[in-house]
Design a protein around this motif. Structure first.
Motif, PDB file in Angstrom:
ATOM      1  N   ASN A 141       1.385  -8.149 -10.784  1.00 11.64           N
ATOM      2  CA  ASN A 141       2.461  -7.736  -9.887  1.00 11.64           C
ATOM      3  C   ASN A 141       3.752  -7.359 -10.597  1.00 11.64           C
ATOM      4  O   ASN A 141       4.465  -6.459 -10.138  1.00 11.64           O
ATOM      5  CB  ASN A 141       2.743  -8.862  -8.885  1.00 11.64           C
ATOM      6  N   VAL A 142       4.051  -8.030 -11.691  1.00 14.67           N
ATOM      7  CA  VAL A 142       5.327  -7.808 -12.377  1.00 14.67           C
ATOM      8  C   VAL A 142       5.135  -7.017 -13.679  1.00 14.67           C
ATOM      9  O   VAL A 142       5.670  -5.924 -13.832  1.00 14.67           O
ATOM     10  CB  VAL A 142       6.047  -9.140 -12.664  1.00 14.67           C
ATOM     11  N   LEU A 143       4.359  -7.561 -14.592  1.00 17.54           N
ATOM     12  CA  LEU A 143       4.201  -6.882 -15.876  1.00 17.54           C
ATOM     13  C   LEU A 143       3.471  -5.558 -15.733  1.00 17.54           C
ATOM     14  O   LEU A 143       3.745  -4.608 -16.475  1.00 17.54           O
ATOM     15  CB  LEU A 143       3.472  -7.793 -16.864  1.00 17.54           C
ATOM     16  N   GLY A 144       2.561  -5.470 -14.758  1.00 19.46           N
ATOM     17  CA  GLY A 144       1.922  -4.179 -14.494  1.00 19.46           C
ATOM     18  C   GLY A 144       2.938  -3.133 -14.102  1.00 19.46           C
ATOM     19  O   GLY A 144       2.904  -1.988 -14.582  1.00 19.46           O
ATOM     20  N   ALA A 145       3.862  -3.520 -13.220  1.00 19.27           N
ATOM     21  CA  ALA A 145       4.919  -2.597 -12.820  1.00 19.27           C
ATOM     22  C   ALA A 145       5.813  -2.238 -13.995  1.00 19.27           C
ATOM     23  O   ALA A 145       6.217  -1.081 -14.173  1.00 19.27           O
ATOM     24  CB  ALA A 145       5.747  -3.211 -11.695  1.00 19.27           C
ATOM     25  N   VAL A 146       6.126  -3.226 -14.817  1.00 23.20           N
ATOM     26  CA  VAL A 146       6.969  -2.981 -15.996  1.00 23.20           C
ATOM     27  C   VAL A 146       6.310  -1.972 -16.925  1.00 23.20           C
ATOM     28  O   VAL A 146       6.949  -1.017 -17.397  1.00 23.20           O
ATOM     29  CB  VAL A 146       7.249  -4.305 -16.737  1.00 23.20           C
ATOM     30  N   ARG A 147       5.021  -2.161 -17.189  1.00 21.11           N
ATOM     31  CA  ARG A 147       4.325  -1.250 -18.106  1.00 21.11           C
ATOM     32  C   ARG A 147       4.329   0.183 -17.578  1.00 21.11           C
ATOM     33  O   ARG A 147       4.597   1.137 -18.323  1.00 21.11           O
ATOM     34  CB  ARG A 147       2.883  -1.733 -18.320  1.00 21.11           C
ATOM     35  N   VAL A 148       4.012   0.341 -16.294  1.00 25.25           N
ATOM     36  CA  VAL A 148       3.969   1.685 -15.715  1.00 25.25           C
ATOM     37  C   VAL A 148       5.358   2.316 -15.703  1.00 25.25           C
ATOM     38  O   VAL A 148       5.529   3.492 -16.034  1.00 25.25           O
ATOM     39  CB  VAL A 148       3.364   1.643 -14.301  1.00 25.25           C
ATOM     40  N   LEU A 149       6.355   1.541 -15.337  1.00 26.53           N
ATOM     41  CA  LEU A 149       7.717   2.073 -15.285  1.00 26.53           C
ATOM     42  C   LEU A 149       8.205   2.489 -16.668  1.00 26.53           C
ATOM     43  O   LEU A 149       8.833   3.542 -16.825  1.00 26.53           O
ATOM     44  CB  LEU A 149       8.656   1.030 -14.676  1.00 26.53           C
ATOM     45  N   GLN A 150       7.918   1.684 -17.674  1.00 23.68           N
ATOM     46  CA  GLN A 150       8.345   2.057 -19.023  1.00 23.68           C
ATOM     47  C   GLN A 150       7.657   3.329 -19.489  1.00 23.68           C
ATOM     48  O   GLN A 150       8.236   4.112 -20.239  1.00 23.68           O
ATOM     49  CB  GLN A 150       8.087   0.905 -19.992  1.00 23.68           C
ATOM     50  N   ALA A 151       6.439   3.548 -19.021  1.00 24.53           N
ATOM     51  CA  ALA A 151       5.718   4.763 -19.391  1.00 24.53           C
ATOM     52  C   ALA A 151       6.222   5.989 -18.644  1.00 24.53           C
ATOM     53  O   ALA A 151       6.028   7.119 -19.105  1.00 24.53           O
ATOM     54  CB  ALA A 151       4.222   4.583 -19.124  1.00 24.53           C
ATOM     55  N   CYS A 152       6.884   5.775 -17.499  1.00 28.44           N
ATOM     56  CA  CYS A 152       7.232   6.899 -16.617  1.00 28.44           C
ATOM     57  C   CYS A 152       8.726   7.149 -16.455  1.00 28.44           C
ATOM     58  O   CYS A 152       9.120   8.187 -15.911  1.00 28.44           O
ATOM     59  CB  CYS A 152       6.636   6.663 -15.222  1.00 28.44           C
ATOM     60  N   VAL A 153       9.563   6.228 -16.898  1.00 22.45           N
ATOM     61  CA  VAL A 153      10.975   6.314 -16.534  1.00 22.45           C
ATOM     62  C   VAL A 153      11.648   7.581 -17.076  1.00 22.45           C
ATOM     63  O   VAL A 153      12.526   8.164 -16.406  1.00 22.45           O
ATOM     64  CB  VAL A 153      11.724   5.038 -16.980  1.00 22.45           C
ATOM     65  N   LYS A 154      11.279   8.044 -18.243  1.00 26.21           N
ATOM     66  CA  LYS A 154      11.895   9.270 -18.774  1.00 26.21           C
ATOM     67  C   LYS A 154      11.569  10.465 -17.885  1.00 26.21           C
ATOM     68  O   LYS A 154      12.413  11.347 -17.668  1.00 26.21           O
ATOM     69  CB  LYS A 154      11.433   9.518 -20.204  1.00 26.21           C
ATOM     70  N   ARG A 155      10.346  10.495 -17.362  1.00 25.91           N
ATOM     71  CA  ARG A 155       9.958  11.576 -16.460  1.00 25.91           C
ATOM     72  C   ARG A 155      10.720  11.479 -15.141  1.00 25.91           C
ATOM     73  O   ARG A 155      11.125  12.490 -14.571  1.00 25.91           O
ATOM     74  CB  ARG A 155       8.458  11.519 -16.192  1.00 25.91           C
ATOM     75  N   LEU A 156      10.917  10.264 -14.648  1.00 29.32           N
ATOM     76  CA  LEU A 156      11.626  10.065 -13.380  1.00 29.32           C
ATOM     77  C   LEU A 156      13.101  10.443 -13.496  1.00 29.32           C
ATOM     78  O   LEU A 156      13.694  10.976 -12.560  1.00 29.32           O
ATOM     79  CB  LEU A 156      11.490   8.605 -12.939  1.00 29.32           C
ATOM     80  N   ASP A 208      -6.371   0.400 -15.311  1.00 34.94           N
ATOM     81  CA  ASP A 208      -6.315  -0.994 -14.862  1.00 34.94           C
ATOM     82  C   ASP A 208      -4.901  -1.503 -15.112  1.00 34.94           C
ATOM     83  O   ASP A 208      -4.445  -1.561 -16.256  1.00 34.94           O
ATOM     84  CB  ASP A 208      -7.338  -1.822 -15.639  1.00 34.94           C
ATOM     85  N   ALA A 209      -4.216  -1.875 -14.047  1.00 33.10           N
ATOM     86  CA  ALA A 209      -2.791  -2.226 -14.154  1.00 33.10           C
ATOM     87  C   ALA A 209      -2.537  -3.513 -14.921  1.00 33.10           C
ATOM     88  O   ALA A 209      -1.382  -3.831 -15.222  1.00 33.10           O
ATOM     89  CB  ALA A 209      -2.178  -2.323 -12.761  1.00 33.10           C
ATOM     90  N   THR A 210      -3.578  -4.267 -15.252  1.00 32.03           N
ATOM     91  CA  THR A 210      -3.376  -5.466 -16.060  1.00 32.03           C
ATOM     92  C   THR A 210      -3.483  -5.173 -17.556  1.00 32.03           C
ATOM     93  O   THR A 210      -3.332  -6.079 -18.381  1.00 32.03           O
ATOM     94  CB  THR A 210      -4.415  -6.551 -15.709  1.00 32.03           C
ATOM     95  N   GLN A 211      -3.700  -3.910 -17.899  1.00 33.02           N
ATOM     96  CA  GLN A 211      -3.886  -3.527 -19.292  1.00 33.02           C
ATOM     97  C   GLN A 211      -2.722  -2.655 -19.784  1.00 33.02           C
ATOM     98  O   GLN A 211      -2.007  -2.067 -18.976  1.00 33.02           O
ATOM     99  CB  GLN A 211      -5.202  -2.755 -19.451  1.00 33.02           C
ATOM    100  N   PRO A 212      -2.532  -2.569 -21.094  1.00 28.94           N
ATOM    101  CA  PRO A 212      -1.509  -1.654 -21.624  1.00 28.94           C
ATOM    102  C   PRO A 212      -1.775  -0.223 -21.159  1.00 28.94           C
ATOM    103  O   PRO A 212      -2.927   0.187 -21.013  1.00 28.94           O
ATOM    104  CB  PRO A 212      -1.671  -1.786 -23.138  1.00 28.94           C
ATOM    105  N   VAL A 213      -0.711   0.525 -20.949  1.00 24.86           N
ATOM    106  CA  VAL A 213      -0.855   1.904 -20.483  1.00 24.86           C
ATOM    107  C   VAL A 213      -1.483   2.779 -21.561  1.00 24.86           C
ATOM    108  O   VAL A 213      -2.353   3.617 -21.289  1.00 24.86           O
ATOM    109  CB  VAL A 213       0.503   2.481 -20.042  1.00 24.86           C
ATOM    110  N   GLY A 214      -1.052   2.588 -22.794  1.00 20.55           N
ATOM    111  CA  GLY A 214      -1.591   3.405 -23.877  1.00 20.55           C
ATOM    112  C   GLY A 214      -1.433   4.883 -23.577  1.00 20.55           C
ATOM    113  O   GLY A 214      -0.336   5.355 -23.253  1.00 20.55           O
ATOM    114  N   THR A 215      -2.528   5.624 -23.642  1.00 21.77           N
ATOM    115  CA  THR A 215      -2.505   7.061 -23.364  1.00 21.77           C
ATOM    116  C   THR A 215      -3.014   7.392 -21.966  1.00 21.77           C
ATOM    117  O   THR A 215      -3.210   8.561 -21.636  1.00 21.77           O
ATOM    118  CB  THR A 215      -3.360   7.821 -24.396  1.00 21.77           C
ATOM    119  N   ALA A 216      -3.215   6.359 -21.138  1.00 23.87           N
ATOM    120  CA  ALA A 216      -3.865   6.556 -19.835  1.00 23.87           C
ATOM    121  C   ALA A 216      -3.114   7.517 -18.929  1.00 23.87           C
ATOM    122  O   ALA A 216      -3.724   8.235 -18.130  1.00 23.87           O
ATOM    123  CB  ALA A 216      -4.034   5.205 -19.127  1.00 23.87           C
ATOM    124  N   LEU A 217      -1.800   7.558 -19.038  1.00 24.75           N
ATOM    125  CA  LEU A 217      -0.989   8.390 -18.147  1.00 24.75           C
ATOM    126  C   LEU A 217      -0.391   9.598 -18.866  1.00 24.75           C
ATOM    127  O   LEU A 217       0.534  10.235 -18.343  1.00 24.75           O
ATOM    128  CB  LEU A 217       0.122   7.552 -17.512  1.00 24.75           C
TER     129      LEU A 217
END
Length: 238
Positions: free
Chosen positions: A100-115, A54-63
């Motif tokens: 729309n914004v913080l959801g994107a921020v959370r996902v990006l922070q979780a993925c940016v090292k991989r990208l 759920d993109a409105t929640q912290p990423v945690g270990t989801a990804l």
């Protein structure tokens, strides 16, 4: 386009533009990872590696099951709440910003090292709206959130340019998705929506999916920090 050997994550892939993007990337050979609250049959048919999220929640270990290297990320979650400004509670502004914004921020922070590990540079595609650039009545909440997302796009593009990571944003107009169903659910509404566009039709999910795939591809390695309108001319033409 050929995405063979490319790991791409589509967040919000359960319907609409996200589903169309996932389907196109699958056909073009991507190793597909998806994240959404639900896994509908159309998405399951692609056999992606799917994360319930759920993109409105912290990423945690989801990804955590993502590969060490991501070549692309598409963040598709969005919202449409059209009301007169005086009837929009502050909580609706907060909810639109959260998704729309913080959801994107959370996902990006979780993925940016991989990208950043992607050879030749990774690519991020976000989604704004034509209403962020063109004033439209009743769009105050979503236009505010999406304008912030455009600022995020440019800031991230600048910050990660040296690492080869590209960040771009698509700005659609009215698109025929489940999210916009209430705006197109009668022949009269559909006709009126089409006539608002210089090209005399509303957008289709594939219109946005095609452009998202283009920005993810190796054909656009010299494009970053851009907000690209996919709006049938609505934003620029009369």
């Amino acid at each position: 386009m050929n995405f063979t050997g490319k790991n791409i994550l589509v967040v919000g892939a359960s319907s609409g533009i996200g589903l169309a993007t996932a389907q196109l990337l699958h056909v073009d050979g991507a190793t597909l990872y998806t994240a959404s609250r639900h896994l509908p049959a159309e998405l399951a048919a692609l056999s992606p590696t799917h994360f319930t999220y759920d993109a409105t929640q912290p990423v945690g270990t989801a990804l955590d099951g993502l590969p060490e290297v991501l070549h692309g990320l598409v963040y598709c979650p969005g919202s449409i709440k059209l009301r007169p400004f005086e009837r929009v509670p502050v909580e609706d502004f907060q909810a639109d910003f959260e998704l729309n914004v913080l959801g994107a921020v959370r996902v990006l922070q979780a993925c940016v090292k991989r990208l950043k590990k992607a050879e030749g540079g990774g690519s991020v595609v976000l989604f704004s709206t034509v209403a962020a650039a063109v004033g439209m009545s009743f769009h105050t909440s979503i236009a505010t959130a999406k304008a912030a997302l455009e600022g995020l796009t440019r800031a991230l593009a600048a910050e990660y340019a040296a690492s080869g990571l590209r960040v771009n944003c698509l700005a659609p107009s009215l698109t025929d998705t489940p999210l916009a169903a209430a705006l197109l659910n009668t022949p009269e509404k559909a006709e009126a929506g089409a006539k608002r566009h210089p090209l005399q039709r509303v957008g289709q999910p594939t219109d946005l999916a095609n452009m998202a795939a283009f920005l993810l591809s190796d054909q656009t390695t010299f494009i970053t920090g851009q907000v690209l309108a996919v709006d049938g001319g609505m934003g620029k033409l009369k």
